[in-house]
Design an enzyme around this catalytic site. Structure first.
Site, mmCIF file in Angstrom:
data_model
loop_
_atom_site.group_PDB
_atom_site.id
_atom_site.type_symbol
_atom_site.label_atom_id
_atom_site.label_comp_id
_atom_site.label_asym_id
_atom_site.label_seq_id
_atom_site.Cartn_x
_atom_site.Cartn_y
_atom_site.Cartn_z
ATOM 1 N N GLU A 1 42.016 35.851 40.174
ATOM 2 C CA GLU A 1 41.555 34.536 39.728
ATOM 3 C C GLU A 1 41.789 33.539 40.856
ATOM 4 O O GLU A 1 42.849 33.549 41.496
ATOM 5 C CB GLU A 1 42.285 34.071 38.474
ATOM 6 C CG GLU A 1 41.829 32.679 38.013
ATOM 7 C CD GLU A 1 42.478 32.237 36.706
ATOM 8 O OE1 GLU A 1 42.716 33.111 35.854
ATOM 9 O OE2 GLU A 1 42.747 31.029 36.577
ATOM 10 N N GLU B 1 40.918 22.395 39.638
ATOM 11 C CA GLU B 1 41.357 22.338 38.240
ATOM 12 C C GLU B 1 42.108 21.032 38.033
ATOM 13 O O GLU B 1 42.936 20.644 38.855
ATOM 14 C CB GLU B 1 42.265 23.540 37.953
ATOM 15 C CG GLU B 1 42.724 23.659 36.522
ATOM 16 C CD GLU B 1 43.595 24.896 36.301
ATOM 17 O OE1 GLU B 1 43.773 25.283 35.152
ATOM 18 O OE2 GLU B 1 44.097 25.459 37.308
#
Length: 253
Positions: A143, A148
């Site tokens: 990932e 974010e």
């Protein structure tokens, strides 16, 4: 975009870089948000696995729109939705929001790589969780959270090698009401590991390493989750997350 709090820093040894390859072709052009037909050529609605994940928002096509080359995802407060299930636990659904995922999978080959770039307008309000990220098609990890925002006033850049071996870089996110450019460069280093460079507004923020990421296909996702790792309660008013000029270039041989 895992909802994990303790983070262990992964330290990799020196990596012998492969020679840089020339860009071969555009995987996703900057015009993919210009029209519905352009969008449909490169993107699907929702997560690749469905409408729910690890927060208080359920994804819905109705919450995604395009105008003038800009993608807009809107999260709105709702009631009466059945709970989501994640990690063996039920999560109350308090919002309808949106996600899109690329039709293509992104698999760095030996000697290759990708550039992912775009301009984003993202909220940093408590309880809002926008993201621009890559995650494993088969199993997990890899990932890479290319950008974010978790309701803290900061932007996060993260690479998950395992649930406990994580490199995370949080920096202040200026002027959330403005668009900021994000770029992430993935490059094979030694036939098995990736060097991952994170840029914001054309400034290199961090370099991280993905152990064994070469040859591992990944999904590309843009979504607006709510609460979860961004705290609670989330806002009662609508929350908007926007993206434009998104491009993906392949450097794979």
């Amino acid at each position: 975009m895992r909802s994990l709090k303790p983070l262990a820093v992964l330290l990799l040894g020196s990596l012998s870089a492969y020679p840089a390859a020339d860009a071969k072709h555009v995987m996703i052009p900057a015009t993919s948000f210009d029209s519905q037909s352009n969008f449909d050529a490169d993107w699907d609605y929702n997560y690749p696995w469905g409408t729910d994940h690890n927060g208080a928002a359920r994804m819905s096509k109705s919450q995604v729109s395009m105008s003038g080359g800009t993608l807009t995802i809107t999260a709105k407060k709702v009631s009466g939705e059945k709970p989501a299930t994640h990690g063996g636990k039920q999560i109350p659904i308090k919002y309808l929001s949106g996600a899109i995922s690329a039709k293509e999978h992104f698999n760095v080959s030996r000697g290759g790589g990708y550039d992912f770039s775009g301009e984003f307008r993202a909220t940093t309000t408590r309880g809002t969780w926008p993201a621009f990220w890559l995650t494993a098609v088969k199993g997990w990890p890899p990932e890479v959270d290319m950008a974010e925002w978790k309701g803290s006033g900061k932007i996060s850049f993260n690479t998950f090698n395992t649930s406990s071996q994580v490199k995370a870089k949080d920096v202040n996110y200026p002027s959330p009401g403005d668009f900021h450019s994000i770029r992430c460069e993935l490059r094979d280093q030694n036939g098995k590991d990736l060097a991952i460079k994170f840029f914001m507004d054309d400034k290199l923020i961090d370099t991280q390493y993905g152990r064994g990421f070469v040859g591992q296909p990944m999904y590309l996702i843009i979504n607006l989750q709510m609460e979860g790792s961004s705290g609670s309660p989330g806002p009662n008013e609508d929350t908007v997350y926007q993206a434009r000029k998104l491009e993906v270039w392949s450097y794979n041989p």
